[in-house]
Write an enzyme that holds these catalytic residues in place. Structure first.
Site, PDB file in Angstrom:
ATOM      1  N   ASP A  74       3.624 -12.054  -5.902  1.00 56.28           N
ATOM      2  CA  ASP A  74       5.028 -12.372  -6.178  1.00 56.28           C
ATOM      3  C   ASP A  74       5.693 -11.124  -6.752  1.00 56.28           C
ATOM      4  OD1 ASP A  74       4.597 -15.068  -5.492  1.00 56.28           O
ATOM      5  OD2 ASP A  74       3.827 -15.471  -7.497  1.00 56.28           O
ATOM      6  N   SER A  75       6.933 -10.876  -6.382  1.00 58.54           N
ATOM      7  CA  SER A  75       7.691  -9.716  -6.866  1.00 58.54           C
ATOM      8  C   SER A  75       6.957  -8.413  -6.582  1.00 58.54           C
ATOM      9  CB  SER A  75       7.963  -9.841  -8.379  1.00 58.54           C
ATOM     10  OG  SER A  75       8.657 -11.023  -8.676  1.00 58.54           O
ATOM     11  N   SER A  76       6.301  -8.342  -5.423  1.00 58.92           N
ATOM     12  CA  SER A  76       5.492  -7.177  -5.093  1.00 58.92           C
ATOM     13  C   SER A  76       6.259  -6.102  -4.339  1.00 58.92           C
ATOM     14  CB  SER A  76       4.295  -7.617  -4.247  1.00 58.92           C
ATOM     15  OG  SER A  76       4.741  -8.195  -3.032  1.00 58.92           O
ATOM     16  N   GLY A  77       7.468  -6.420  -3.844  1.00 58.29           N
ATOM     17  CA  GLY A  77       8.192  -5.455  -3.033  1.00 58.29           C
ATOM     18  C   GLY A  77       7.690  -5.400  -1.607  1.00 58.29           C
ATOM     19  N   LEU A  78       6.996  -6.455  -1.172  1.00 56.14           N
ATOM     20  CA  LEU A  78       6.445  -6.501   0.188  1.00 56.14           C
ATOM     21  C   LEU A  78       7.256  -7.427   1.077  1.00 56.14           C
ATOM     22  CD1 LEU A  78       2.659  -6.748  -0.721  1.00 56.14           C
ATOM     23  CD2 LEU A  78       3.869  -4.740   0.118  1.00 56.14           C
ATOM     24  N   SER A  79       8.535  -7.572   0.789  1.00 57.44           N
ATOM     25  CA  SER A  79       9.430  -8.445   1.553  1.00 57.44           C
ATOM     26  C   SER A  79       9.025  -9.905   1.443  1.00 57.44           C
ATOM     27  CB  SER A  79       9.494  -8.048   3.031  1.00 57.44           C
ATOM     28  OG  SER A  79       8.282  -8.326   3.712  1.00 57.44           O
ATOM     29  N   SER A  80       8.517 -10.320   0.283  1.00 52.43           N
ATOM     30  CA  SER A  80       8.120 -11.713   0.124  1.00 52.43           C
ATOM     31  C   SER A  80       9.300 -12.655   0.298  1.00 52.43           C
ATOM     32  CB  SER A  80       7.455 -11.933  -1.238  1.00 52.43           C
ATOM     33  OG  SER A  80       8.295 -11.513  -2.295  1.00 52.43           O
ATOM     34  N   ALA A 110      11.895 -12.240   2.330  1.00 50.47           N
ATOM     35  CA  ALA A 110      12.133 -12.377   3.762  1.00 50.47           C
ATOM     36  C   ALA A 110      11.071 -13.255   4.406  1.00 50.47           C
ATOM     37  CB  ALA A 110      12.160 -11.000   4.428  1.00 50.47           C
ATOM     38  N   ASP A 148      13.054  -5.864   7.069  1.00 49.47           N
ATOM     39  CA  ASP A 148      12.061  -6.850   6.652  1.00 49.47           C
ATOM     40  C   ASP A 148      11.886  -7.955   7.687  1.00 49.47           C
ATOM     41  OD1 ASP A 148      11.925  -5.362   4.361  1.00 49.47           O
ATOM     42  OD2 ASP A 148      13.038  -6.784   3.116  1.00 49.47           O
TER      43      ASP A 148
END
Length: 467
Positions: free
Chosen positions: A152-158, A160, A218
């Site tokens: 969560d909140s990883s910057g991996l387009s979660s 999107a 994304d």
């Protein structure tokens, strides 16, 4: 699916069991949306300016198990958040950015404020996007959504990935035949009187419904990627927009899957020869609450305006993709220092993407990695979007054993850094990064689950529904 290791049968069985219990149905009736996270090895922060970008998906992401509800009701639960979200698909949705009245969550029979039900906004956003394309939905869903642990909140387009999961579920439940490109495209309006048409459903969730000023990277990566390929997208707008007479324009649909130009056995060996490291920083600030991203988009537009004015193209939309490279070289001296750095990032990043496609196709991971590291450095020096912990994490990953290249993921204000690493040294590199980050950011590192602080991942596939 060949080469794809996620989701596991155990994960799928767990999701189906939860939904079956929620709906009083058989697990065999439960459909599962698989919506992966993405990384952008090259093409950082230029999609919103019409630049060229590249992406992989990874074998982590969002799973949404669901069954059609049999009526218009929507009932959702989350593996990460408490409570239930309930609404109807025949409710008219309004932009959350301008109207926040309807968000509700039900916990122990009580109605909670919008701050407490934030996780349900993407389901409403998906409905909002579909309604804005004049789709009339009658079938709700009963669903359970869960993301890969620790990301969560990883910057991996979660965000999107979540939006796409809900779009695919609503479309499937209502027998809507929507192509991946149609799911990317939708009607929206950019700032500064630039009217867009045929832009993406998912982008409408984030730009129209949530108030972000994103490009299409994304959503396109998640919907179009294929295992074993580097996804390339040209985000340049197809038709010029004139500010004194706004006309309908659309973002190009040009994309391609860049395959390895190797023999079949060499291709398989190359894909097994590297892993993807995801190293979490512990920063979890929401992008919509941080003005840094939108400020930089505005600065890119201002740089484009100056360059277009100087080159006699002042009526074109202020996007750096509308500035010819020759015009940039001729007039970049007219940019003040901050705008000059933004423009330099845009034009140099475009070149790194083109070179990266060639390196990937030839199987040259060393050159591909050098370009990724260069992208990370330009994001820090020219785009100036990395928070200090992310910059430190980037510098550590560049030094890690076996790493070909690294950069931070997402907008750089939270989340993680990514790296391409030799498969044989991935575990050693992960341990090095974890230990070194603890030394420079002990407080943030202490907030991260040590088992998920640095993950070793593989390339993934596109979003899809498993029946």
């Amino acid at each position: 699916m060949e080469g794809v290791s996620w989701p596991s049968e155990e994960e799928l069985d767990g999701i189906r069991k939860v939904v079956a219990e929620m709906a009083g149905r058989s697990p065999n009736e439960v459909r599962v949306v698989v919506s992966p996270y993405r990384i952008c090895p090259l093409g950082a922060h230029i999609d919103h300016q019409g630049g060229v970008v590249s992406a992989f998906t990874v074998n982590k992401g969002v799973l949404l198990g669901f069954v059609p509800s049999g009526d218009s009701q929507v009932l959702l639960r989350s593996g990460q958040f408490k409570g239930e979200v309930r609404f109807r698909v025949d409710d008219i949705q309004h932009s959350r950015h301008s109207d926040l009245k309807n968000d509700k969550i039900i916990t122990n029979g009580s109605s909670k404020s919008k701050e407490e039900c934030d996780w349900g906004r993407y389901a409403r956003g998906a409905l909002y996007a579909l309604q804005n394309r004049e789709n009339h939905l009658s079938q709700g869903i009963i669903g359970f959504i869960s993301g890969s642990k620790g990301l969560d909140s990883s910057g991996l387009s979660s965000s999107a990935a979540v939006g796409i999961a809900y779009l695919l579920a609503f479309e499937n439940a209502n027998n809507l035949m929507v192509s991946p490109m149609e799911n990317i495209e939708y009607d929206s309006i950019l700032e500064e009187t630039i009217q867009l048409a045929n832009c993406c459903n998912c982008w409408l969730i984030e730009n129209g419904y949530l108030g972000l000023r994103n490009g299409i990277l994304d959503q396109s990566a998640i919907l179009l990627s294929r295992y074993g390929c580097l996804t390339f997208m040209n985000c340049k707008f197809e038709r010029a927009c004139y500010l004194d007479n706004p006309i309908c324009i659309s973002q190009t649909k040009e994309h391609k899957l860049v395959r390895l130009k190797l023999q079949k056995n060499q291709e398989a060996d190359m894909l097994k020869s590297f892993k993807i490291l995801l190293a979490l920083s512990g920063l979890k600030h929401a992008l919509t609450n941080n003005p840094g991203y939108n400020n930089r988009v505005a600065e890119c537009q201002e740089a484009a305006r100056v360059l277009l004015n100087a080159s006699g193209n002042d009526k074109l939309a202020p996007l750096l993709s509308n500035v010819e490279p020759e015009a940039y070289e001729a007039h970049k001296g007219k940019l003040e220092a901050t705008l000059a750095r933004r423009a330099e990032h845009y034009f140099s990043e475009n070149m790194r993407v083109i070179k990266g496609l060639e390196a990937w196709a030839s199987g040259n991971l060393q050159e591909f990695g050098k370009l990724i590291t260069g992208s990370g450095l330009s994001s820090i020096k020219n785009y100036e979007c990395g928070a200090e912990p992310l910059i430190q994490l980037y510098e550590i990953m560049v030094r890690a054993p076996g790493v070909y290249g690294a950069r931070f993921s997402g907008a750089g204000f939270r989340g993680c850094c990514i790296a391409i690493v030799d498969a044989g040294r991935a575990a050693e590199a992960a341990s090095f990064v974890r230990d070194e980050y603890c030394k420079v950011q002990p407080e943030l590192a202490s907030q991260i689950n040590p088992h998920t602080a640095v993950l070793i991942c593989e390339a993934g596939h596109s979003a899809r529904i498993l029946l």
